[in-house]
Design an enzyme around this catalytic site. Structure first.
Site, PDB file in Angstrom:
ATOM      1  N   PHE A 217       0.835  -1.202   0.000  1.00 20.40           N
ATOM      2  CA  PHE A 217       0.000   0.000   0.000  1.00 20.40           C
ATOM      3  C   PHE A 217       0.867   1.249   0.000  1.00 20.40           C
ATOM      4  O   PHE A 217       1.881   1.315   0.703  1.00 20.40           O
ATOM      5  CB  PHE A 217      -0.870   0.065   1.259  1.00 20.40           C
ATOM      6  CG  PHE A 217      -1.810  -1.079   1.473  1.00 20.40           C
ATOM      7  CD1 PHE A 217      -3.117  -1.014   1.034  1.00 20.40           C
ATOM      8  CD2 PHE A 217      -1.388  -2.224   2.135  1.00 20.40           C
ATOM      9  CE1 PHE A 217      -4.005  -2.064   1.253  1.00 20.40           C
ATOM     10  CE2 PHE A 217      -2.263  -3.283   2.364  1.00 20.40           C
ATOM     11  CZ  PHE A 217      -3.569  -3.200   1.913  1.00 20.40           C
ATOM     12  N   ASP A 218       0.446   2.253  -0.748  1.00 15.89           N
ATOM     13  CA  ASP A 218       0.935   3.610  -0.546  1.00 15.89           C
ATOM     14  C   ASP A 218       0.282   4.134   0.731  1.00 15.89           C
ATOM     15  O   ASP A 218      -0.691   3.549   1.243  1.00 15.89           O
ATOM     16  CB  ASP A 218       0.558   4.470  -1.757  1.00 15.89           C
ATOM     17  CG  ASP A 218       1.049   5.902  -1.647  1.00 15.89           C
ATOM     18  OD1 ASP A 218       2.063   6.138  -0.961  1.00 15.89           O
ATOM     19  OD2 ASP A 218       0.411   6.786  -2.246  1.00 15.89           O
ATOM     20  N   GLY A 219       0.786   5.252   1.255  1.00 16.49           N
ATOM     21  CA  GLY A 219       0.227   5.806   2.486  1.00 16.49           C
ATOM     22  C   GLY A 219      -0.844   6.845   2.229  1.00 16.49           C
ATOM     23  O   GLY A 219      -2.049   6.579   2.333  1.00 16.49           O
ATOM     24  N   PHE A 334      -1.195  -0.817  -4.303  1.00 17.00           N
ATOM     25  CA  PHE A 334      -2.188   0.239  -4.428  1.00 17.00           C
ATOM     26  C   PHE A 334      -1.530   1.605  -4.293  1.00 17.00           C
ATOM     27  O   PHE A 334      -0.818   1.862  -3.321  1.00 17.00           O
ATOM     28  CB  PHE A 334      -3.260   0.103  -3.345  1.00 17.00           C
ATOM     29  CG  PHE A 334      -4.055  -1.170  -3.411  1.00 17.00           C
ATOM     30  CD1 PHE A 334      -5.118  -1.302  -4.288  1.00 17.00           C
ATOM     31  CD2 PHE A 334      -3.733  -2.241  -2.587  1.00 17.00           C
ATOM     32  CE1 PHE A 334      -5.857  -2.476  -4.342  1.00 17.00           C
ATOM     33  CE2 PHE A 334      -4.471  -3.421  -2.631  1.00 17.00           C
ATOM     34  CZ  PHE A 334      -5.529  -3.534  -3.515  1.00 17.00           C
TER      35      PHE A 334
END
Length: 371
Positions: A217-219, A334
């Site tokens: 995941f991106d943040g 993502f």
């Protein structure tokens, strides 16, 4: 920069290195299971299969047929010759299985996790439940069912809408994640509070684990809100760092995929409870352009306050994400910015775009990469 199809009709031809599937249409080779010398009972669906969990107990993953399988040839028939010819074509070819699409390795990994969960908790319904979502007419369902059996997938729930929007059905299924090739439908799902992302077929796909589900995941604007991203876009990097230092004890608001990470964490804890933390078949990653010292504390404190564990956190301080993702080899990554999605795909990672937040109003290919 790698070329990716924003419409599966324009899918770039590539090679799936690890997946070993029988010849199928829409790939590099054509074939039909009717040509096999043997056709076992499992492909006919006659063997005993596990019972699907109730939607309210499961982690429900809704997957479009256009990302689970490669349907670009059929899509061209629809666009060039119309719906009646499209239906006729599908019926004539219903004994030819579709080839795997970009979501296929992800779905296979979900099923591998389910197998482990069923071994540890035979009566539990806390499992992944996969729903195949398609705008297709029900006539096409026969080919989809044949394809699912051909690839030995366990997908019992279908949603064939005949051209109508599936979003209402997704809510009824208690959907935890929706993956589609249709960016408009993904935005519609996000607007309804459903975690969703647009998938693409990259030019190449790297080998991925068959026994451990890896999700990256991106943040900002993915797990977290786009609050900090807005500061960066409006005032620049120095103001962004200042804002994060001043607010490091203030939790970030949740982003669109926080709930999906929570669902993964819930299943991880079932393995931890059996002493399998070091052998858990689910592994999660935070891959962010944030800097650790300058802006990482707030992100980590927010995750901890939420009670969420990330197995690995990579703070890249603006460096490109593609090389790191190539080492991780996630089944899916993502990100809210196409710049990073394309960079990941260039290295062979299946990346999904989350069209959420302020970054959607800016240049998708900005070399700054954002935060």
């Amino acid at each position: 920069m790698v070329k990716m199809s924003l419409d599966p009709v324009q899918v770039m031809s590539g090679q799936v290195k690890e997946l070993k599937v029988a010849p199928a249409s829409n790939g590099d080779s054509r074939g039909s299971w009717e040509e096999k010398e043997e056709f076992d009972q499992d492909h006919l669906g006659l063997t005993t299969k596990p019972k699907p969990p109730k939607p309210e107990n499961a982690v429900t993953i809704a997957v479009s047929s256009r990302v689970l399988f490669r349907t670009e040839r059929e899509q061209k028939v629809f666009e060039q010759q119309g719906v009646e010819e499209y239906l006729r074509y599908q019926i004539e070819h219903e004994n030819e299985p579709f080839a795997p699409g970009p979501a296929f390795p992800f779905v296979k990994a979900l099923e591998a996790v389910n197998a482990r969960l069923r071994e540890l908790y035979p009566q539990s319904e806390e499992l992944f439940d996969i729903v195949l979502v398609t705008y297709n007419h029900a006539h096409v369902g026969i080919r989809l069912i044949n394809t699912i059996n051909h690839h030995n997938l366990f997908i019992e729930r279908f949603c064939m809408t005949g051209g109508s929007s599936p979003i209402g059905y997704l809510k009824a299924w208690h959907t935890n994640l929706y993956l589609s090739a249709d960016a408009d439908k993904v935005r519609e799902a996000l607007a309804e509070g459903i975690a969703a992302a647009t998938m693409f077929m990259p030019e190449k796909m790297t080998e991925v684990s068959e026994s451990q589900l890896r999700v990256a995941f991106d943040g900002d604007a993915v797990l977290f809100s786009d609050e900090s991203e807005r500061i960066f876009k409006a005032h620049g990097l120095d103001k962004f760092f200042e804002h994060e230092r001043d607010n490091e004890d203030t939790l970030l608001d949740h982003g669109p995929l926080k709930g999906f990470l929570e669902a993964l964490g819930k299943l991880q804890k079932k393995f931890y409870a059996k002493g399998q933390r070091l052998d858990c078949p689910i592994r999660t990653y935070l891959v962010t352009a944030r800097s650790a010292a300058s802006s990482g504390i707030r992100a980590l404190k927010t995750l901890r306050a939420w009670g969420l564990e990330i197995d690995e956190a990579l703070f890249l301080a603006g460096a490109r994400k593609g090389p790191m993702l190539e080492k991780i080899r996630p089944h899916i990554y993502f990100d809210d910015q196409m710049f990073h999605v394309e960079g990941a795909a260039e290295m062979g990672t299946i990346a999904a775009h989350v069209p959420y937040g302020i970054a959607q109003k800016h240049n998708k290919k900005s070399p700054s990469g954002g935060k």
